[in-house]
Design a protein around this motif. Structure first.
Motif, PDB file in Angstrom:
ATOM      1  N   UNK A 143     -12.491  -4.424   4.125  1.00  0.00           N
ATOM      2  CA  UNK A 143     -12.465  -4.203   5.561  1.00  0.00           C
ATOM      3  C   UNK A 143     -12.204  -2.446   5.880  1.00  0.00           C
ATOM      4  N   UNK A 144     -12.790  -1.674   5.908  1.00  0.00           N
ATOM      5  CA  UNK A 144     -12.119  -0.502   6.011  1.00  0.00           C
ATOM      6  C   UNK A 144     -11.672   0.306   6.201  1.00  0.00           C
ATOM      7  N   UNK A 358     -10.448   1.385  10.480  1.00  0.00           N
ATOM      8  CA  UNK A 358      -9.217   0.926  10.793  1.00  0.00           C
ATOM      9  C   UNK A 358      -8.092   2.114  10.011  1.00  0.00           C
ATOM     10  N   UNK A 359      -7.346   2.260  11.168  1.00  0.00           N
ATOM     11  CA  UNK A 359      -6.075   3.517  11.040  1.00  0.00           C
ATOM     12  C   UNK A 359      -5.361   2.561   9.615  1.00  0.00           C
ATOM     13  N   UNK A 380     -12.383   2.688   0.049  1.00  0.00           N
ATOM     14  CA  UNK A 380     -11.517   2.939   1.267  1.00  0.00           C
ATOM     15  C   UNK A 380     -11.894   1.537   1.993  1.00  0.00           C
ATOM     16  N   UNK A 381     -11.996   0.078   1.068  1.00  0.00           N
ATOM     17  CA  UNK A 381     -11.649  -0.524   1.825  1.00  0.00           C
ATOM     18  C   UNK A 381     -10.883  -1.407   1.185  1.00  0.00           C
ATOM     19  N   UNK A 382     -10.473  -2.918   1.555  1.00  0.00           N
ATOM     20  CA  UNK A 382      -9.397  -3.011   0.832  1.00  0.00           C
ATOM     21  C   UNK A 382     -10.608  -5.250   0.790  1.00  0.00           C
ATOM     22  N   UNK A 383     -10.749  -5.172  -0.368  1.00  0.00           N
ATOM     23  CA  UNK A 383     -10.848  -6.753  -0.746  1.00  0.00           C
ATOM     24  C   UNK A 383      -9.685  -7.960   0.141  1.00  0.00           C
ATOM     25  N   UNK A 384     -10.724  -8.578   0.722  1.00  0.00           N
ATOM     26  CA  UNK A 384     -10.053  -9.509   2.085  1.00  0.00           C
ATOM     27  C   UNK A 384      -9.100 -10.455   0.781  1.00  0.00           C
ATOM     28  N   UNK A 385      -7.887 -10.580   0.920  1.00  0.00           N
ATOM     29  CA  UNK A 385      -7.195 -11.955   0.184  1.00  0.00           C
ATOM     30  C   UNK A 385      -8.016 -13.245  -0.135  1.00  0.00           C
ATOM     31  N   UNK A 386      -8.354 -13.887  -1.104  1.00  0.00           N
ATOM     32  CA  UNK A 386      -8.653 -15.180  -0.716  1.00  0.00           C
ATOM     33  C   UNK A 386      -7.351 -16.164  -1.325  1.00  0.00           C
TER      34      UNK A 386
END
Length: 434
Positions: A143-144, A358-359, A380-386
């Protein structure tokens, strides 16, 4: 066959905390040395824990305490029933209760979002699925987010007060340095983007007279080039003619202009004149606002926030409405820790048409309340937790320390006007200033 039931709520713990916050400036004044958050933990009758995080406010915390007896014994899967119980107790929020400040002050949306996220954390653990799957599944693996710049005074907040660490380098140094001029904002942006890899940049405006902020945006455009999207948020503090005048100047360089003026009618008038998209998290902030928004054409992009729109599932409903009526969608942010960030990432991963990064205030915070430590940003992005549920667990040692901060600092709600008056005596918040 007997009706199946899920785990039932046995205990609810509400813990207000205070996290270090730098002296950031905005249209409503100045951030205090600590930002307030509230951590909510539900525990079921079979010992499963679910957690959530919302903006801290003593009145909302008191309402959460008042809801405990209503919620004990409720099935965590029965979120519609839980929401109705809370509506019956507290009523629905009005537009006036949102307030004129950049942050939302409504009660029910905060309470239900806190309870819903904690319940969904439990549901995920029961089913063995991450929350993103409970929202319909992943549309993206990462998610950016955008860099979020602020005009600020020197200092890092909290126990450091307005002091700095002379040994700090990189983003740590920029986080403490003053940022009041275009050149200082460019330096701030370069340090933040180098540390977190952000691909787009937003400036919190509404602090200085408009031309100074417009000049800062052009300085950023010159420094980063045309391929880095830029955004400006004056927090609705400009007059109509001001929004049109400076909006025209900014048209060649902005990805979007957020809340240049106050109210849907004024936003619609600006929208009729400018070619750049307008975004909002201040004029269209509830489902009741949407019919008039569509009728007027008040904005192009809605900046959601699950804390303010009534939870994760409500935010998915908003995403569908935005898609139906051709609105873009992204997310607003506040001074949050990893529990809120995890919820934002699950939601951001599930939204089918996430049209803008996203902010997030996360780079400005240094504390954390989850056991894995602070989230990592890659480009600039976060990996989606699994992992099941939110995918984060509560660090109880950190929670106790941050709760002691709350007790020590004496703050009970956010009041940027009072903080600003400590620096500029007599300063007052004006809902429209220029």
């Amino acid at each position: 066959m007997p009706e199946k039931t899920g785990p039932r709520i046995k205990d609810i713990t509400i813990t207000p905390i205070a996290i270090v916050d730098p002296p950031l400036l905005n249209a409503a004044g100045l951030h205090a040395p600590y930002a307030l958050r509230t951590i909510v933990e539900l525990v079921t009758d079979d010992g499963i824990s679910g957690i959530s995080e919302i903006p801290g406010n003593r009145a909302i915390d008191a309402a959460l305490h008042d809801s405990i007896d209503l919620l004990i014994g409720k099935d965590v899967f029965q979120l519609n029933e839980i929401r109705q119980v809370l509506i019956d107790q507290f009523g629905t929020d009005t537009a006036a209760e949102r307030g004129e400040t950049p942050w939302d002050q409504r009660k029910l949306v905060h309470i239900f979002s806190a309870i819903e996220v904690a319940c969904m954390d439990i549901i995920g653990k029961v089913t063995g699925r991450p929350i993103v799957d409970l929202l319909g599944g992943k549309m993206r693996d990462r998610v950016p987010f955008a860099a979020y710049l602020f005009y600020k005074y020197e200092g890092a907040g909290g126990e450091l007060g307005f002091g700095t660490d002379p040994a700090a380098t990189g983003w740590a140094a920029a986080r403490q340095a003053s940022g009041l001029t275009p050149a200082e904002l460019v330096a701030q942006a370069k340090a933040m983007c180098a540390a977190f890899g952000f691909q787009s940049i937003k400036l919190k405006g509404g602090v200085f007279e408009p031309q100074q902020e417009v000049d800062a945006m052009f300085a950023l455009h010159e420094a980063f080039g045309p391929d880095v999207p830029l955004r400006l948020d004056p927090n609705a503090i400009w007059k109509l003619e001001t929004g049109i005048k400076y909006g025209r100047q900014l048209e060649p360089i902005l990805e979007y202009l957020e809340d240049p003026v106050r109210g849907q009618e004024n936003m619609a008038q600006v929208r009729q004149v400018l070619t750049i998209p307008l975004a909002t998290n201040m004029c269209t902030t509830s489902f009741g606002d949407i019919p008039n928004s569509i009728r007027l054409g008040a904005e192009d992009i809605i900046l959601s926030d699950h804390h303010f729109w009534g939870g994760l599932r409500a935010s998915m409903t908003l995403a569908g409405i935005c898609e139906t009526f051709g609105r873009g969608l992204s997310m607003h942010s506040n001074s949050h820790l990893g529990i809120s960030l995890a919820a934002m990432v699950h939601l951001g991963a599930a939204i089918p048409h996430l049209t803008y990064a996203l902010d997030t205030h996360y780079p400005w915070q240094s504390d954390e309340v989850i056991t894995a430590g602070r989230f990592t940003f890659e480009e600039g992005a976060v990996l989606v937790p699994t992992e099941p549920g939110l995918g984060v667990e509560l660090d109880r040692v950190a929670l106790a320390r941050l709760h002691q901060n709350y007790l020590n600092c004496g703050l009970t709600k956010r009041d940027d006007e009072v903080e600003m008056q400590k620096i500029q005596p007599g300063w007052t918040f004006q809902s429209v200033r220029w």
